[in-house]
Design an enzyme around this catalytic site. Sequence first.
Site, mmCIF file in Angstrom:
data_model
loop_
_atom_site.group_PDB
_atom_site.id
_atom_site.type_symbol
_atom_site.label_atom_id
_atom_site.label_comp_id
_atom_site.label_asym_id
_atom_site.label_seq_id
_atom_site.Cartn_x
_atom_site.Cartn_y
_atom_site.Cartn_z
ATOM 1 N N THR A 97 -15.485 2.364 -0.172
ATOM 2 C CA THR A 97 -14.351 1.725 -0.843
ATOM 3 C C THR A 97 -14.793 0.629 -1.822
ATOM 4 O OG1 THR A 97 -12.395 0.378 -0.445
ATOM 5 C CG2 THR A 97 -13.941 0.501 1.346
ATOM 6 N N ARG A 154 -7.242 -9.658 -4.835
ATOM 7 C CA ARG A 154 -5.995 -10.217 -4.315
ATOM 8 C C ARG A 154 -5.956 -11.715 -4.506
ATOM 9 N NH1 ARG A 154 -5.855 -6.979 1.339
ATOM 10 N NH2 ARG A 154 -8.047 -7.486 1.210
ATOM 11 N N CYS A 209 0.862 -1.177 0.000
ATOM 12 C CA CYS A 209 0.000 0.000 0.000
ATOM 13 C C CYS A 209 0.894 1.221 0.000
ATOM 14 C CB CYS A 209 -0.913 -0.010 1.227
ATOM 15 S SG CYS A 209 -1.887 1.490 1.361
ATOM 16 N N THR A 240 -3.961 -11.684 10.925
ATOM 17 C CA THR A 240 -4.957 -11.053 10.051
ATOM 18 C C THR A 240 -6.261 -10.828 10.786
ATOM 19 O OG1 THR A 240 -6.040 -11.195 7.881
ATOM 20 C CG2 THR A 240 -5.936 -13.230 9.154
ATOM 21 N N LYS A 250 -8.891 -14.053 3.769
ATOM 22 C CA LYS A 250 -7.462 -14.345 3.574
ATOM 23 C C LYS A 250 -7.139 -15.742 4.110
ATOM 24 C CE LYS A 250 -4.569 -10.840 3.957
ATOM 25 N NZ LYS A 250 -3.687 -9.827 4.582
ATOM 26 N N ASP A 300 -12.407 -7.532 -4.335
ATOM 27 C CA ASP A 300 -11.064 -7.860 -3.874
ATOM 28 C C ASP A 300 -10.411 -8.797 -4.887
ATOM 29 O OD1 ASP A 300 -8.771 -8.493 -2.438
ATOM 30 O OD2 ASP A 300 -9.851 -8.441 -0.525
ATOM 31 N N GLY A 330 -3.675 -1.814 -3.886
ATOM 32 C CA GLY A 330 -5.100 -1.482 -3.989
ATOM 33 C C GLY A 330 -6.005 -2.679 -4.162
#
Length: 213
Positions: free
Chosen positions: A126, A140, A66, A161, A166, A138, A105
């Site tokens: 967001t 990721r 980030c 986390t 995740k 997301d 991001g």
Amino acid sequence: MASARLHAIQKPQAVELYAEAPLPTKHGVLRAIVFRERATGKEHMVAVKGDLHGAEGVPVRVHSECLTGEILGSLKCDCRQQLEHALDLVGSSERGAVIYLRQEGRGIGLGNKIRAYALQAAGADTYEANRQLGFGDDLRRYDVAAAILEQLGVKSIDLITNNPLKIAGLQEEGIAVRRRIPSLAQSNPHNIGYLRTKRERTGHLIELDKSTA
Ligand SMILES: [Zn+2]
């Protein structure tokens, strides 16, 4: 050895260990390891403490880069505090690792992240902002982190986390997650909306102060 070789033939490793050196930091002496994705040449940074090979319950943070939060000190998110907290925790443990993935991001890239910030300045949250730009919530990926953990020889991890997705993402990639270590989340007037949205939209396990929760 035969079975290990067979495994390598069946499943080519997605990353290769490219470089490694001791790195003195304010969190102690860590090992800086660069892994390269074989397909793209993209480099990811891992900070390692101690010997991870064959270890169980290794404290691990899988952290996505980030730039605004970590370099510019942006107050719109809590990435920098979470990274510092993870490095402190790993540095003070017998062993551990912070895997720093170059996926800005939530995976949409730096330019699109700033475009999303422009939409947020106009009132979107967001997740709405990402959708207006045509991205999912997301993007990721955890396959690279999983491949890195495999190469480090880690048997199971204690994941630092607040994000249940995740944990699930890494488990889907075959990583044994023994338990969760809560990640630090500090609210301020600029990120409280972001933290609340994370908690409400994607089930982040964030304990906010009573005054702001
Ligand atoms: Zn951030």
